[in-house]
Design an enzyme around this catalytic site. Sequence first.
Site, PDB file in Angstrom:
ATOM      1  N   HIS A 171       0.977  -1.157   0.205  1.00  0.00           N
ATOM      2  CA  HIS A 171       0.027   0.076   0.031  1.00  0.00           C
ATOM      3  C   HIS A 171       0.997   1.279  -0.121  1.00  0.00           C
ATOM      4  O   HIS A 171       0.855   2.189   0.826  1.00  0.00           O
ATOM      5  CB  HIS A 171      -1.024  -0.123   1.047  1.00  0.00           C
ATOM      6  CG  HIS A 171      -2.000   1.036   1.146  1.00  0.00           C
ATOM      7  ND1 HIS A 171      -2.152   2.046   1.200  1.00  0.00           N
ATOM      8  CD2 HIS A 171      -3.393   0.502   1.296  1.00  0.00           C
ATOM      9  CE1 HIS A 171      -3.098   2.755   1.368  1.00  0.00           C
ATOM     10  NE2 HIS A 171      -3.933   1.826   1.522  1.00  0.00           N
ATOM     11  N   GLU A 275      -0.690   1.203  -5.327  1.00  0.00           N
ATOM     12  CA  GLU A 275      -0.569  -0.123  -4.604  1.00  0.00           C
ATOM     13  C   GLU A 275      -0.590  -1.300  -5.807  1.00  0.00           C
ATOM     14  O   GLU A 275      -1.521  -1.412  -6.490  1.00  0.00           O
ATOM     15  CB  GLU A 275      -1.675  -0.142  -3.687  1.00  0.00           C
ATOM     16  CG  GLU A 275      -1.767   1.022  -2.802  1.00  0.00           C
ATOM     17  CD  GLU A 275      -3.245   1.228  -1.996  1.00  0.00           C
ATOM     18  OE1 GLU A 275      -3.709  -0.030  -1.723  1.00  0.00           O
ATOM     19  OE2 GLU A 275      -3.898   2.231  -1.747  1.00  0.00           O
TER      20      GLU A 275
END
Length: 305
Positions: A171, A275
């Site tokens: 992320h 991500e």
Amino acid sequence: MSSLHLVEKDIQLDSHISFCQDANGLKFLEIDNDFSTAKIAMQGAHVMSWQPKHEAEPVLWLSDHARYIHGRSIRGGVPICWPWFGAHPTDGTLCPHGFARVMPWELIESSTLENGATRLVLQIINTPVVQKQLFYPYALTLTIDVGDTLKMALSTTNRGNQPFMIGEAMHTYFNVSDVEQIALSGLEGAEYSDKVLNYDRYTQQGMVRFNGEFDRVYVNTRDVCVIEDPGFNRIIRIAKSGSNTTVIWTPWEEKAHQLGDMGNDDSWRHMICIESANALENMVMLAPNQIHTLEVEYETQPLER
Ligand code: TA6
């Protein structure tokens, strides 16, 4: 050489690696080699910062208001989402994006590679809290190569005799001069689910640009993404393998200010999450003894206009 008892065994650390602990007892590794510097939190195997020596600006964004607390994810850097992405499919009480980013990991290996990069291998510790949330036997390691690029490989091994399914993501929060001025290539023609628009499905037309809250899951996409950042006069190249999903997120002002760990200023403008993931229909089914690896490599280059 210094010796460090991180959890289970002594690992010899070379002179490029140092270890520190904060007042809350959280442990961190700091790397400073010929190519770059980096800082990694042992909670979550969380790469908090990475900056090549030739770069004036960090490549990863880390909130000035990040919280360093046991069991809380750090806002910025590279949180590891695993073994689910987003909300848990059946139990809303469990941590969004899985437990890997808030659990303790241990260092199981460190070395200097032939190209001079510093390699660290971390493994999640199978605590009772973790076992409660995922009872299948598995191993989860993160290999981090800190050099003129930043490489990370997240490997899941199914050690049981039944298949199980995972969702996952790196992320990553990238540091940009101004999210409104950047452009992102690599997703042209990809199908996405738009969280801001009721999860409806659309197809990406052209490069991605930002002028408001943005939260999209692009599926079936393996291509390299490139951030063009005229303000920092650079591009950030994001290559990946073992990942079929790319998630893009910026909260914009109102939501950023509600988060509590992003501050009340305009620091949200200096981040964009790109991500590398496996989510929605791209979740991964692992057969017994199967190993699945999600790998990314980040590098910067001057922007050619
Ligand atoms: O990956 C995008 C996203 O799932 C967004 O929907 C947003 O909630 C963000 O991640 C941050 O999640 P976090 O749990 O770290 O606050």
